[in-house]
Design a protein around this motif. Structure first.
Motif, short mmCIF file in Angstrom:
data_model
loop_
_atom_site.label_atom_id
_atom_site.label_comp_id
_atom_site.label_asym_id
_atom_site.label_seq_id
_atom_site.Cartn_x
_atom_site.Cartn_y
_atom_site.Cartn_z
N THR A 200 0.82 -1.21 0.00
CA THR A 200 0.00 0.00 0.00
C THR A 200 0.86 1.26 0.00
OG1 THR A 200 -0.18 -0.22 2.41
CG2 THR A 200 -2.03 -1.00 1.10
N ALA A 201 2.05 1.20 0.59
CA ALA A 201 2.90 2.40 0.66
C ALA A 201 3.34 2.84 -0.73
CB ALA A 201 4.10 2.14 1.55
N TRP A 202 3.93 1.95 -1.50
CA TRP A 202 4.33 2.33 -2.86
C TRP A 202 3.12 2.77 -3.68
CZ3 TRP A 202 8.95 3.71 -2.94
CH2 TRP A 202 10.00 2.96 -2.42
N HIS A 203 2.01 2.08 -3.51
CA HIS A 203 0.81 2.46 -4.26
C HIS A 203 0.27 3.81 -3.81
CE1 HIS A 203 0.91 -1.73 -5.59
NE2 HIS A 203 0.09 -1.37 -6.56
N ALA A 204 0.50 4.17 -2.54
CA ALA A 204 0.12 5.51 -2.08
C ALA A 204 0.90 6.58 -2.83
CB ALA A 204 0.34 5.64 -0.57
N HIS A 205 2.19 6.33 -3.08
CA HIS A 205 2.99 7.27 -3.85
C HIS A 205 2.45 7.39 -5.27
CE1 HIS A 205 6.71 6.36 -1.09
NE2 HIS A 205 5.60 6.59 -0.41
N ASP A 206 2.07 6.25 -5.85
CA ASP A 206 1.50 6.28 -7.19
C ASP A 206 0.17 7.03 -7.21
OD1 ASP A 206 3.59 4.70 -8.24
OD2 ASP A 206 2.60 2.87 -7.57
N LEU A 207 -0.65 6.80 -6.20
CA LEU A 207 -1.95 7.47 -6.15
C LEU A 207 -1.78 8.98 -6.03
CD1 LEU A 207 -5.03 7.00 -6.12
CD2 LEU A 207 -4.88 6.86 -3.62
N MET A 208 -0.78 9.43 -5.29
CA MET A 208 -0.54 10.86 -5.15
C MET A 208 -0.27 11.50 -6.52
SD MET A 208 2.30 12.73 -2.75
CE MET A 208 2.62 14.48 -2.81
N PHE A 209 0.55 10.85 -7.33
CA PHE A 209 0.81 11.35 -8.68
C PHE A 209 -0.39 11.17 -9.60
CE2 PHE A 209 1.99 9.70 -12.95
CZ PHE A 209 2.21 10.94 -13.57
N LEU A 210 -0.94 9.97 -9.62
CA LEU A 210 -1.97 9.66 -10.61
C LEU A 210 -3.25 10.43 -10.39
CD1 LEU A 210 -1.33 5.82 -10.81
CD2 LEU A 210 -0.94 7.48 -12.65
N SER A 211 -3.62 10.67 -9.13
CA SER A 211 -4.85 11.43 -8.89
C SER A 211 -4.69 12.86 -9.38
CB SER A 211 -5.21 11.40 -7.40
OG SER A 211 -4.17 11.93 -6.60
N ARG A 212 -3.53 13.49 -9.10
CA ARG A 212 -3.32 14.85 -9.58
C ARG A 212 -3.26 14.89 -11.10
NH1 ARG A 212 1.92 18.63 -8.32
NH2 ARG A 212 2.93 17.09 -9.66
N HIS A 213 -2.55 13.96 -11.69
CA HIS A 213 -2.42 13.94 -13.14
C HIS A 213 -3.78 13.75 -13.81
CE1 HIS A 213 0.20 13.56 -16.69
NE2 HIS A 213 -0.74 12.76 -17.16
N ALA A 214 -4.60 12.86 -13.23
CA ALA A 214 -5.92 12.62 -13.80
C ALA A 214 -6.84 13.82 -13.60
CB ALA A 214 -6.54 11.36 -13.17
N LEU A 215 -6.74 14.46 -12.44
CA LEU A 215 -7.55 15.66 -12.21
C LEU A 215 -7.20 16.75 -13.22
CD1 LEU A 215 -7.42 15.83 -8.33
CD2 LEU A 215 -9.52 15.75 -9.68
N ASP A 216 -5.92 16.96 -13.45
CA ASP A 216 -5.50 18.00 -14.39
C ASP A 216 -5.90 17.66 -15.82
OD1 ASP A 216 -4.42 19.40 -12.31
OD2 ASP A 216 -2.35 18.78 -12.68
N GLY A 217 -5.96 16.36 -16.12
CA GLY A 217 -6.31 15.95 -17.48
C GLY A 217 -7.77 15.63 -17.68
N GLY A 218 -8.60 15.84 -16.66
CA GLY A 218 -10.02 15.57 -16.79
C GLY A 218 -10.40 14.11 -16.65
#
Length: 515
Positions: A384-402
């Motif tokens: 879950t820790a490594w995936h938390a790092h991924d989620l931090m990036f991916l959620s922002r990237h997806a939000l910015d990209g719609g």
């Protein structure tokens, strides 16, 4: 006589839904996700590990070093501060798309991290891959602070004034406690990613709190870290790596592994903005080039992070594999910060390639294949820790990209009533509801680990002919899947008809179920 039902797979990674009603749906999900992974599915999976108090449990697999608590004879699956970036991820989505369910989840996570403190002022649960065997260390404290501060930055207005003050006070208390590491400043004896992470925390804390206790240190800290650790010329003159330990510059040592570079890049970009220092931004760009130009392409045609370089004088030695898939997130987050300041087409293309890698290696349940090349549990058991790092990036990237909208929260809180398996020829991960296990196929015998998402410890079972205590009944996995690795592929041999998605990693193909 038994017959063999076969399925079409690729040799590196494929996902097979073993019931016919699901197969087309799973295939469509993977095709639709080729540009990037399913962020809501990842967030839903992360939510299933969050306890009532807000702790993020998990099996804390370190797929760069190939270790986990069990390898240190520690059986902890409780909260780890290294998972705190999940609070930043959920907070950023909450800031854009408010939701009462999401607020309750995020608030519990934030307050648990802020309040779970040792007598010495450091956070509890900071051992990660060594579990509760470690109760001190700079990096896990700082990542805990980063989760709090970035979460507060995005969604702090959803907390009460007292709660916001409490979070900031927790960060200040932690920074003060961590002065035991180098007096609170970079030193030649420090670990570079950890020292940079502390500067990131001090920058954000200064910005959000109005407390100037660290303001006079920030620019000097950044200059010191550049001087102590940066090395240009790996792999080319436009690239900048950093020694993991500054003292290794004299006699040789490793540069930081690729997944840690976001901890260096973000504070450099923040410092460039705060102090009007384009030279700091150029150092950040050079680090990003180091990661992008050291990358490799695996057998599936996917772009992958390298492990690290060994540098001694004029010698440059590159190690690429075994290497993680899950855990690229903080470095990609840093690349996004750079791209917000300056357009570097090479880095945009590299980030897009990594998004395709995530998509290729994502299982329908949400997590990614942890790594490739280890041929043991480090490849298949998702932390879950490594995936938390991924989620931090991916959620922002997806939000910015719609790619994320208000429906995100419905997906996060939906039930996923399917068994999920990540399978290799030497080890496999299975999860079903609250239960999880890491087992070996019949042709290997070293893994027999069982746990629950709602428990702080896990256990391993032993052969009946040993003198060990039997596995606690509450940890028993109901009808776990079983596999046999034959010369011509992997076969499922248990009789269960539980709807299951099998994600296969490695060169040995999954041939399906023996009927």
């Amino acid at each position: 006589m038994s017959t063999v039902s076969t399925v079409s797979t690729v040799s590196t990674v494929s996902t097979v839904s073993e019931d016919a009603t699901r197969s087309n749906e799973a295939g469509g999900r993977m095709s639709a996700a080729q540009a990037g992974p399913d962020v809501a599915a990842l967030a839903r999976w992360m939510r299933t590990w969050v306890g009532d108090a807000g702790q993020v449990r998990g099996f804390h697999n370190h797929s760069v070093w190939g270790t986990n608590p069990a390898t240190f004879v520690d059986f902890t699956s409780g909260h780890q501060a290294f998972s705190a970036p999940a609070t930043a991820a959920f907070g950023e989505v909450l800031g854009r798309f408010p939701d009462e369910r999401g607020l309750d989840l995020w608030r519990r996570m934030m307050l648990f991290q802020a309040r779970t403190v040792q007598d010495d002022g450091q956070f509890r649960h900071i051992g990660f891959q060594v579990g509760e065997s470690a109760t001190s260390g700079l990096i896990h404290n700082m990542v805990g602070c980063l989760g709090l501060l970035e979460g507060l930055r995005h969604a702090g207005h959803h907390l009460s004034e007292d709660e916001r003050a409490e979070v900031l006070a927790a960060v200040r208390r932690n920074l003060d406690a961590c002065r035991v590491y180098g007096g609170g400043r970079p030193t030649p004896d420090g670990t570079v990613n950890q020292e940079y992470a502390r500067v990131w925390v001090k920058l954000r804390y200064t910005q959000l709190s109005g407390d100037d206790a660290f303001a006079a240190e920030l620019e000097d800290d950044l200059d010191a870290l550049v001087r102590l650790s940066h090395v240009r010329g790996v792999p080319d003159d436009e690239s900048v790596g950093t020694f993991r330990q500054p003292t290794d510059r004299a006699d040789g040592g490793i540069l930081e592994p690729a997944e840690y570079y976001g901890l260096m890049v973000v504070p450099l970009v923040l410092g460039a903005r705060r102090f009007g220092r384009p030279d700091l931004l150029e150092e950040a760009v050079g680090i990003c080039r180091h990661v992008a130009r050291s990358a490799w392409v695996d057998d599936a045609g996917c772009t992958r992070f390298h492990r690290y370089w060994y540098v001694r004088g004029g010698t440059r030695l590159l190690s690429t594999t075994p290497m993680l898939v899950a855990g690229m997130g903080l470095t990609l987050y840093g690349i996004d910060e750079v791209l917000a300041e300056v357009d570097v087409p090479e880095l945009r293309e590299f980030s897009a390639a990594c998004l395709r890698t995530y998509a290729h290696y994502q299982s329908p349940a949400g997590p990614f294949v942890s790594a490739t090349g280890w041929h043991h549990e480090a490849d298949v058991a998702p932390s879950t820790a490594w995936h938390a790092h991924d989620l931090m990036f991916l959620s922002r990237h997806a939000l910015d990209g719609g790619g994320v909208d208000a429906s995100f929260w419905d997906e996060v809180f939906a039930d996923h009533d399917r068994q999920a398996v990540i399978l290799s020829d030497r080890a496999y991960w299975a999860e079903d509801g609250v239960h999880w296990c890491i087992l070996s196929p019949y042709t290997a015998g070293d893994l027999s680990i069982f746990g629950r998402k709602d428990r702080d410890t896990f256990a391993r079972s032993f052969f009946a002919w040993t003198d060990k205590e039997p596995l606690p009944g509450e940890l028993e996995y109901p009808r776990p899947p079983a596999f046999f690795v034959a010369d011509d592929g992997i076969f499922r041999v248990d009789p269960s008809d539980r709807p299951t998605d099998v994600t296969v990693v490695g060169p040995v193909p999954f041939r399906g179920r023996l009927d």
